[in-house]
Design an enzyme around this catalytic site. Structure first.
Site, PDB file in Angstrom:
ATOM      1  N   PRO A  76      -2.963  88.350 -63.963  1.00  0.00           N
ATOM      2  CG  PRO A  76      -0.870  87.342 -63.294  1.00  0.00           C
ATOM      3  CD  PRO A  76      -1.180  88.663 -63.456  1.00  0.00           C
ATOM      4  CD  GLU A  77      -8.655  85.895 -65.393  1.00  0.00           C
ATOM      5  OE1 GLU A  77      -9.346  85.043 -65.045  1.00  0.00           O
ATOM      6  OE2 GLU A  77      -8.590  86.565 -66.886  1.00  0.00           O
TER       7      GLU A  77
END
Ligand SMILES: [Zn+2]
Length: 273
Positions: free
Chosen positions: A9-10
């Site tokens: 996840p960013e």
């Protein structure tokens, strides 16, 4: 659906989780904490008896200050997710690494790959978490200054994409949004010593791709889900990341995949210079 090993996840995904967690956790009292003994979490039990003031974010870290001067720092790693349930309903699950009994519900932290981290620190003191302590500016804040970005990028002496992934020039940009921003700014991921004009274009592209992905609640990949179990919608809008072989929307050239700094990287060999 984008499939890629090692996807984390960013910023947009973590921001989507943050918004939902904040609604559920703000003002809640932690009655008890149970931690998987094999999870190497830092003193999470200390939050017992404290009230959560809200959930903020820096880069990919979720930050939940509590009364009493404590702060719960949460990182999703690759597969971490939060789920809420009623206290009287128990769903046995081998991947639950921590359980927080709250005054109105129960929150489980589930993590298949075990790269997620939960740590309790003195509020605002991140000296024990090196990546967070040295994190670059928030890309969507006024702290992300184009002149400083140009100077720091030149100083790094690295190719531009691996430099972005260090998190020191700007927080929260990982493999997905680095590829997207570089395509939008027409910059080759291997480029070094970018001019101020090109750096400004990249600065703008980073802010745009992140803001648009937040609007769509992030990109969905194999393990990312929001707190409500829903996937994000940004995957349908990716132009570069995971799209090798497809024609570049600007010039029709097939996008090319290379490995750069150990990470799969997709770009247009024609218009990204
Ligand atoms: Zn192109």
């Amino acid at each position: 659906m984008v499939r890629h090993d090692g996807v984390m996840p960013e910023l947009p995904e973590v921001e989507s989780v943050r918004r939902q967690l904040d609604v559920r956790l703000r003002g809640r009292l932690v009655r008890a904490v149970t931690v998987d003994p094999q999870a190497r979490f830092g003193a999470v039990e200390k939050v017992t008896g404290h009230r959560i003031q809200g959930v903020g974010r820096r880069g990919k870290y979720l930050l939940a200050p509590l009364d009493g001067g404590l702060e719960l720092v949460m990182h999703l790693g690759m597969t971490g997710s939060f789920r809420f349930r009623d206290a009287d309903r128990w769903h046995p699950d081998a991947y639950v690494r921590a359980t927080f009994e709250l005054d109105d519900s129960v929150m489980d932290f589930r993590d298949v790959r075990r790269f997620g981290r939960l740590t309790v620190v003195t509020a605002g003191d991140y000296s024990g978490i090196a990546t967070l302590d040295r994190l670059g500016p928030e890309p969507l804040s006024h702290d992300f200054d184009p002149a400083a970005f140009h100077r720091d990028l030149a100083r790094s002496r690295m190719a531009v994409k691996p430099a972005l992934l260090t998190q020191r020039l700007v927080a929260g940009v990982g493999n997905i949004y680095a590829d997207e921003a570089l395509w939008r700014a027409r910059i080759n991921p291997r480029a070094r010593r970018l001019s101020r004009v090109r750096t400004d274009r990249l600065w703008q592209a980073i802010r745009e791709v992140l803001a648009e992905a937040i609007e769509r609640e992030g990109t969905t990949f194999r393990d990312y889900r929001m707190v409500n179990g829903q996937p994000g919608r940004n995957g349908d809008f990716l132009i570069a990341y995971g799209q090798a072989g497809r024609p570049c929307p600007r010039d029709g050239t097939p996008l090319r995949r290379i490995v750069l700094g150990g990470r799969g990287t997709t770009y247009c060999p024609r218009c990204q210079r």
